[in-house]
Each structure stands twice: as C-alpha cells, then as structure tokens.
Design an enzyme around this catalytic site. Sequence first.
Site, PDB file in Angstrom:
ATOM      1  N   GLY A 144       5.676   0.144  10.295  1.00  0.00           N
ATOM      2  CA  GLY A 144       4.331   0.542   9.924  1.00  0.00           C
ATOM      3  C   GLY A 144       3.969   0.062   8.533  1.00  0.00           C
ATOM      4  O   GLY A 144       4.836  -0.314   7.734  1.00  0.00           O
ATOM      5  N   CYS A 145       2.675   0.068   8.233  1.00  0.00           N
ATOM      6  CA  CYS A 145       2.200  -0.469   6.951  1.00  0.00           C
ATOM      7  C   CYS A 145       2.596   0.425   5.772  1.00  0.00           C
ATOM      8  O   CYS A 145       3.192  -0.039   4.797  1.00  0.00           O
ATOM      9  CB  CYS A 145       0.702  -0.703   6.998  1.00  0.00           C
ATOM     10  SG  CYS A 145      -0.285   0.698   7.553  1.00  0.00           S
ATOM     11  N   PHE A 146       2.263   1.723   5.844  1.00  0.00           N
ATOM     12  CA  PHE A 146       2.695   2.629   4.786  1.00  0.00           C
ATOM     13  C   PHE A 146       4.220   2.630   4.691  1.00  0.00           C
ATOM     14  O   PHE A 146       4.786   2.636   3.591  1.00  0.00           O
ATOM     15  CB  PHE A 146       2.214   4.052   5.069  1.00  0.00           C
ATOM     16  CG  PHE A 146       0.899   4.418   4.453  1.00  0.00           C
ATOM     17  CD1 PHE A 146       0.615   4.146   3.126  1.00  0.00           C
ATOM     18  CD2 PHE A 146      -0.072   5.083   5.194  1.00  0.00           C
ATOM     19  CE1 PHE A 146      -0.597   4.499   2.543  1.00  0.00           C
ATOM     20  CE2 PHE A 146      -1.287   5.444   4.630  1.00  0.00           C
ATOM     21  CZ  PHE A 146      -1.552   5.155   3.303  1.00  0.00           C
TER      22      PHE A 146
END
Length: 335
Positions: A144-146
């Site tokens: 995921g990005c975060f």
Amino acid sequence: MNSLTNKLINSINIGIIGAAGYTGGELLRIVINHPNINIAFAHSKSQVGKPVYTTHTDLLGDTDLTFSGEEIQALLNKENLQAIFLCSGHGESHKFLNEYTVPDTIKIIDLSTDFRDESNGFIYGLPELQKEKIKTATKIANPGCFATSIQLAILPLAAANLIKDDIHVSAVTGSTGAGQSLSATTHFTWRNNNVSIYKAFTHQHLTEIKMSLGKLQNGFDKAVNFIPYRGDFTRGIMANVYTRFEGSLNEANELYKSYYVSHPFTHVSEIPIDIKQVVNTNKGLIHLEVHDGQLLITSIIDNLTKGASGQAVQNLNLLFGLPEDTGLRLKAPAF
C-alpha cells in the site's frame, strides 16, 4: 537494429486488468515507455473498445491502444502472455482469481490489499524489505501507499533491532490515494483548501506494516500509532514518524544510508525534503532529526508511483531479471 525492433525482440508481454482507474492509468504511463515491455492488452469493464487516451487524456499521441473487450479468460490464454497486473479495487483480486484460471506461466502482480498477508502463495512486494524473495516469486502483492512510505521510515531501525518503544506516525496523502470513484470527501469543493483526519489508529495498512517489522525485528510487539490525513493536493505522501532513539544524528544517518545503499530508489537527505521532489517519480526520500532522545523520520513518496504502479513495475523488473530501475528513471516536476 533500431530501438523499436530491439524492444519487440526483448519484450515482456503484459496485460492490465482494471486499466481505466488511477493505478491502471499510472501503470500505462510507465510501461508505454518501458524498453522491455509490450502491452498485450489493457482491460476495463467500463471503457470497452474506447481508446485509452479518452480516459487517460494525457496519453493522446503516445498510444493508439484501446481498452480490450475480449473475454478475460481468452486474454489470459493468449500465447506468450508473461505477466498480468491486477489494478481493480480492493476485494476484486480475490474474486478475479476465483473466477478465472491464470496459467502457471503467467506472473501476477496485485495492486490491491487482498494478498498482502502473503496468503495464496503471494510474496509481499516491498523491494527494500525482501528483494531476493521477489526475484524468485510468481505472485507479488504490491504494498500500500501509506505502508510503503511508513515502512521506508522504519525498516532500518527494525533491521538493527532498535525499535525500543511505540512508533508514532502522522501522514498526509493526496486526493488520488482515495481512488477514482467519487465520494463526499473526494469532490473538489470539499477537498480544496481543506484537511481532515480519517481512520485514525485503524487504517488498513497497519497490518502489513506490523508484518514487515516483525520480519526484521524478532518479537516486535510495539504499537504503531498512525494518524492519516487527507491533503488538499493531488498526489504525494509525507509521513512524519518518531520513536525513542538513543543514538546521535550522525549514527542515525549512517544506519539509514547503510541500509539503503543497495536500493536505487530510496535516498537519505541531510537537508529537509518536500513532496515536489518525489511527485511523478519512483523515489522514496528520507530525512532524519534527533530531538531529546526521539528520532524524527520524514519519509516522502508519490502515492501513485512508488506507492503503487511504479513499485509494481519495479517488482516486474526484479521478477524478470532486469535492472531494478529499468523504465523508472522518471523526472519530478520540481516547479
């Protein structure tokens, strides 16, 4: 031999499922210019038969590719197809793999949350964590990005067994992190000139973050207290992470530089950093400060490139034995 002929001879034939969304569009922008990739198909249920540039308008003049309307199983059975990217929404990859048979000869890179727990034979695809495992995998769960931004901030500490206390994270993301579907908090009139908190302490990326830290620091059991913010900009993530640290700033910088020395996209800056340095690139930048026994780590990435589609191509490069940065030396806008 001209460059086009050379590309066709050495091409990896790939397909994209869910090519009309944000991550699908970003993936197309990268792979169209990748010297070793040929796009066998770009599939979209909602845009069948339309030119790709009617949805991703910036690609006008770059490609004449159309969104495939061919039945998915027929696409998967195409001769010489070597890899597929799953770019549909969360939960859709489980459904896809239950509904269709993907030949064993095809490598899968999934950009959803569905297999980040490394179930169903997937390997978690954060190169800065487990590059060697990725190289021999057949199925990759893209982070995921975060999660990517936060892990880049913490991995060197975990690898040195130096996480001695709870970790505190405050991170802000651009509006593209919410995906293309509209909701009350993604409309311009709501998001513009506005900042808000969401999913405090409960964000879904916490699961994969804790899993990764446990891989590096045996017995890791500290809390990761994460406050995510919606920003009023389009793309990019800045994560500010702090935890107890007993060393000096010089020691921290040396620790981080040593950890990332063999990773071409993650760099430690000794001067403050800002999001414009990474937008439209596959870079992760880190800046460190020490304040009264607390190590403050600022980590920045572009949520659509290093946080999604760029990292997916980075994983493809590793899967097929290419230099990790092939097709990914992208320029930030700066100003």
